[in-house]
Design an enzyme around this catalytic site. Sequence first.
Site, PDB file in Angstrom:
ATOM      1  N   GLU A  44      -0.396   3.903 -11.474  1.00 39.04           N
ATOM      2  CA  GLU A  44      -2.007   4.041 -11.919  1.00 39.04           C
ATOM      3  C   GLU A  44      -1.877   4.484 -13.528  1.00 39.04           C
ATOM      4  O   GLU A  44      -2.086   3.388 -14.687  1.00 39.04           O
ATOM      5  CB  GLU A  44      -3.300   4.700 -11.776  1.00 39.04           C
ATOM      6  CG  GLU A  44      -3.965   4.043 -12.827  1.00 39.04           C
ATOM      7  CD  GLU A  44      -5.931   5.008 -12.424  1.00 39.04           C
ATOM      8  OE1 GLU A  44      -5.464   5.021 -11.580  1.00 39.04           O
ATOM      9  OE2 GLU A  44      -6.459   5.494 -13.364  1.00 39.04           O
ATOM     10  N   ASN A 103      -5.639  11.652  -6.254  1.00 41.54           N
ATOM     11  CA  ASN A 103      -7.363  11.858  -5.696  1.00 41.54           C
ATOM     12  C   ASN A 103      -7.734  13.045  -4.417  1.00 41.54           C
ATOM     13  O   ASN A 103      -7.843  13.573  -4.676  1.00 41.54           O
ATOM     14  CB  ASN A 103      -8.326  10.851  -5.741  1.00 41.54           C
ATOM     15  CG  ASN A 103      -7.881  10.180  -4.437  1.00 41.54           C
ATOM     16  OD1 ASN A 103      -8.850  10.247  -3.373  1.00 41.54           O
ATOM     17  ND2 ASN A 103      -6.755   9.626  -3.819  1.00 41.54           N
TER      18      ASN A 103
HETATM   19  O1  0K2 Z   1      -5.945   9.028  -6.101  1.00 34.98           O
HETATM   20  P1  0K2 Z   1      -4.167   7.739  -5.754  1.00 34.98           P
HETATM   21  O2  0K2 Z   1      -4.422   6.969  -7.214  1.00 34.98           O
HETATM   22  O3  0K2 Z   1      -2.970   8.596  -6.147  1.00 34.98           O
HETATM   23  O4  0K2 Z   1      -4.080   6.506  -5.255  1.00 34.98           O
HETATM   24  P2  0K2 Z   1      -5.041   6.428  -3.371  1.00 34.98           P
HETATM   25  O5  0K2 Z   1      -4.394   7.808  -3.052  1.00 34.98           O
HETATM   26  O6  0K2 Z   1      -4.336   5.473  -3.326  1.00 34.98           O
HETATM   27  O7  0K2 Z   1      -6.321   6.048  -2.988  1.00 34.98           O
HETATM   28  C1  0K2 Z   1      -6.980   5.022  -4.156  1.00 34.98           C
HETATM   29  C2  0K2 Z   1      -6.794   5.225  -5.732  1.00 34.98           C
HETATM   30  C3  0K2 Z   1      -6.263   4.036  -5.900  1.00 34.98           C
HETATM   31  C4  0K2 Z   1      -6.629   3.640  -7.502  1.00 34.98           C
HETATM   32  O8  0K2 Z   1      -7.645   4.396  -7.752  1.00 34.98           O
END
Ligand code: 0K2
Length: 327
Positions: free
Chosen positions: A143, A242
Amino acid sequence: MNAPFPSPSPDDAAKPALIALIAAPRGFCAGVDRAIEIVERALQRYGAPVYVRHEIVHNKYVVENLRAKGAVFVEELDEVPADGHVVFSAHGVPKSVPAEAERRELTYLDATCPLVSKVHRQAERQIEKGRHIIFIGHEGHPEVIGTMGQVEPGEMTLVETVADVAALPFAKDVPLAYLSQTTLSVDDTAEIIAALEARYPEIAGPKAEDICYATSNRQAAVKRIAPASDLVLVIGAPNSSNSLRLVEVAERCGTEAKLIQRADEILPEWLDGVGTVGVTAGASAPERLVREVIERLGEWRAVEERTLVSAEEKMVFKLPRELADSE
Ligand code: 0K2
Ligand code: SF4
């Protein structure tokens, strides 16, 4: 009729019931639901293979399921053949990626979460206003690469900590704005923003926080269950920002916490002396994996489930126009 779980041994019978305190909200957010749906609909519409640039969300179970349906996961577009269909992951991509897809005349669908896209647009707007952007995030995360890639090199500076803010080279009169990754620790980010505002009182910020509703709701829910738990299990992947933040939140409540991808990682000795186990799941972890964990715990102890609801979520995001009318 078969018993669903192994009968308790005489030893197990002596053990007190285990309370499973389950956080709500937990698991899939609206952006993850949408991203997975985009890949599934693309498979229906175009047939296999559909290429997906990066894990659609950071969860092996989700990725394996989609792979079994014909999705092919790649890290870069040069792995996609000339006539391929490609989906960009929920985490977002730098501007150079759709530009390259267009150059190569690939059909692409963008599964970037609308809340990540919102940060992308804010970045463009701040640059138009002549401000340099301080971006709060974790180096190397997709991201962060995607958001920093919305602007020209040198227009955005990454900070990860309060110490990074102290080391920024900008004078007080340089026009600045800050933005953040959507999946950060609410508390750590508030400290970094406070440090930025103390050092640069004129710095511009986003109208509403960039940390998304799902991230903050899941952290708040962990703050409710962790103090009442002897151990917290967070279902999520080691590359899921997250999910990692949920482990930290539980630990900061003074409760031991473990990140697990699947139930089979739980060791029975983790439950020694545990009366209440908190359970939650990151935004990319399906509810199926939560049920698997509860069933696994039930193989060792009688489990009493309690769900602690700290917020209701009703967010749903529209599909991209190209797919909205597909079955
Ligand atoms: O928390 P992360 O951004 O690493 O991503 P994921 O575990 O794939 O969770 C979905 C969030 C994607 C974007 O915010
Ligand atoms: Fe979107 Fe937040 Fe879910 Fe990321 S965690 S996909 S920003 S709703």
